[in-house]
Design a protein around this motif. Structure first.
Motif, short mmCIF file in Angstrom:
data_model
loop_
_atom_site.label_atom_id
_atom_site.label_comp_id
_atom_site.label_asym_id
_atom_site.label_seq_id
_atom_site.Cartn_x
_atom_site.Cartn_y
_atom_site.Cartn_z
N ASP A 98 39.26 0.13 -26.37
CA ASP A 98 39.56 -1.21 -25.87
C ASP A 98 40.84 -1.77 -26.47
O ASP A 98 41.53 -1.09 -27.24
CB ASP A 98 38.37 -2.14 -26.12
N ALA A 99 41.14 -3.02 -26.13
CA ALA A 99 42.41 -3.63 -26.55
C ALA A 99 42.53 -3.73 -28.06
O ALA A 99 43.60 -3.46 -28.62
CB ALA A 99 42.55 -5.02 -25.91
N SER A 100 41.43 -4.09 -28.73
CA SER A 100 41.52 -4.25 -30.18
C SER A 100 41.74 -2.92 -30.88
O SER A 100 42.42 -2.85 -31.91
CB SER A 100 40.25 -4.92 -30.71
N LEU A 101 41.19 -1.84 -30.33
CA LEU A 101 41.42 -0.53 -30.92
C LEU A 101 42.87 -0.07 -30.67
O LEU A 101 43.54 0.42 -31.58
CB LEU A 101 40.43 0.49 -30.36
N HIS B 59 36.33 3.06 -19.55
CA HIS B 59 36.11 2.85 -20.99
C HIS B 59 37.43 2.72 -21.76
O HIS B 59 37.42 2.55 -22.98
CB HIS B 59 35.29 4.00 -21.58
N ILE B 60 38.54 2.79 -21.03
CA ILE B 60 39.87 2.68 -21.65
C ILE B 60 40.57 1.45 -21.09
O ILE B 60 40.60 1.24 -19.87
CB ILE B 60 40.72 3.94 -21.36
N ASP B 61 41.16 0.64 -21.95
CA ASP B 61 41.94 -0.52 -21.51
C ASP B 61 43.34 -0.01 -21.14
O ASP B 61 44.25 0.00 -21.95
CB ASP B 61 42.02 -1.58 -22.61
N VAL B 62 43.46 0.43 -19.90
CA VAL B 62 44.69 1.07 -19.44
C VAL B 62 45.86 0.09 -19.46
O VAL B 62 46.98 0.45 -19.82
CB VAL B 62 44.50 1.65 -18.02
N ARG C 20 51.69 -1.23 -24.46
CA ARG C 20 52.11 -0.65 -25.74
C ARG C 20 52.96 0.60 -25.55
O ARG C 20 53.36 1.24 -26.53
CB ARG C 20 50.88 -0.29 -26.57
N GLY C 21 53.21 0.96 -24.29
CA GLY C 21 54.00 2.16 -24.03
C GLY C 21 53.22 3.44 -24.19
O GLY C 21 53.81 4.52 -24.40
N ILE C 22 51.90 3.36 -24.09
CA ILE C 22 51.04 4.53 -24.23
C ILE C 22 50.56 4.95 -22.84
O ILE C 22 49.98 4.15 -22.11
CB ILE C 22 49.82 4.21 -25.12
N LEU C 23 50.81 6.19 -22.47
CA LEU C 23 50.36 6.70 -21.19
C LEU C 23 48.88 7.07 -21.26
O LEU C 23 48.36 7.42 -22.32
CB LEU C 23 51.17 7.93 -20.78
#
Length: 328
Positions: free
Chosen positions: A61-64, A84-87, A93-96
């Motif tokens: 999630d966002a906090s993780l 289950h992933i905050d896409v 954050r620049g994470i694919l």
């Protein structure tokens, strides 16, 4: 000099052939036992790794994601579902984020038909009688179920898996109906002689069997709510192999206990592994432990897709199965 290998952390045990190939290609950290990582362990992993390989049992999630280090640039999910992933936060954050679509289509469709048969033909009751030693011989009125031929199957979500279910159901002589946000092309409908319903309410009220095959999104949360479940015929059966959140599980439990529908077959649950205890021991309910994709072939293919996504990323290209905002 060869470039430095990517640091990859895998959150669960994967098939041995997949783990071996990951080790050959990357600087990988694998799990020693087949238990989920704790949240603290995942936080520690995202602080140091270039790539995280989570599964649906992990909440990213966002906090993780906010605690991720500068190195983390790819979350290569092992599985097709990514709710289950905050896409969106990852993208900011620049994470694919990548997933493994298409792999579990046939396996999940097999389980759908298995659940339909198990409920309509009362297979668990027969199995229970044999295992307990209560069976005293054949009787004309014992364990009477119903044949599938001629029944109306309403598919909620006619994507890859929905179409695979429709092909199997047609082989059993069932009539295919479906509800989608958009109607399929006529030539696709013709493949399985499918009838489109613009109104989900109208379809639900007329079907003998409902199969849930749509993803969990904000718009599909409790799509089968208490009001819609009450539209079902008393002889109807509900099967869910997609996501538990699509059905109001408490409402479904109430109507099953009250005998207002004929039965249900479930492979997924609204609270994940926390199963509603009132669903247990219902004679008209078949429960499976989220095994829709549980074939050796499917799990290896999922791993191969993960590897391709990471390898493509390592080579400086976008992963072929990248999750993009338009998919949300």
């Amino acid at each position: 000099m060869p470039s430095k290998r990517l640091s990859v952390v895998v959150t669960r045990r994967l098939p041995e052939v997949v783990e071996t190939r990951l080790t050959e290609l990357f600087d990988v950290r694998l799990r020693d036992d087949d238990t989920p990582m704790t949240r603290a362990e995942i936080v520690a992993a995202v602080k140091e790794a270039d790539v995280l390989v989570p599964t649906l049992s992990d909440t990213i999630d966002a906090s993780l994601i906010a605690q991720a280090g500068e190195r983390l640039r790819l979350i290569a999910n092992y599985g097709a579902g990514f709710d289950h992933i905050d896409v969106e936060t990852a993208r900011q954050r620049g994470i694919l984020v990548s997933n493994t679509p298409g792999v579990v289509t046939e396996d999940t469709a097999d389980i759908v038909l298995s659940l339909i048969l198990a409920v309509t033909r009362r297979l668990p009751e027969g199995l229970g009688a044999m295992q307990s030693g209560d069976w005293s011989g054949w009787a004309p009125t014992a364990f009477l179920g119903g044949r599938l031929g001629g029944r109306r199957l309403g598919i909620l979500g006619m994507g890859r898996i929905g179409m695979a279910v429709a092909r199997r159901a047609r082989a059993f002589g069932m009539q295919i109906h479906y509800h989608n946000r958009r109607r399929l092309r006529p030539e696709v409908e013709e493949q399985v002689e499918a009838t489109w319903w613009e109104s989900l309410d109208q379809m639900v009220a007329r079907m003998d069997i409902i199969s849930v095959n749509c993803p969990h999104t904000p718009s599909t949360f409790h799509l089968l709510n208490s009001r819609r479940l009450k539209l079902l015929k008393p002889s109807a059966v509900v099967v869910n192999t997609s996501r538990g959140e699509v059905i109001d599980e408490a409402a479904l439990t109430r109507i099953l206990k009250a005998g207002e529908i004929a039965g249900a077959g479930l492979d997924v649950y609204e609270q994940g592994s926390q199963l509603n205890p009132e669903l247990r021991n219902q004679p008209n309910v078949v429960l499976l432990p989220h095994m829709g994709s549980a074939t050796e072939e499917g799990r290896v293919e999922m791993g191969e897709k993960v590897i391709i996504n990471i390898k493509t990323f390592a080579d400086g290209h976008r992963p072929p199965d990248q999750v993009v905002p338009s998919m949300l």
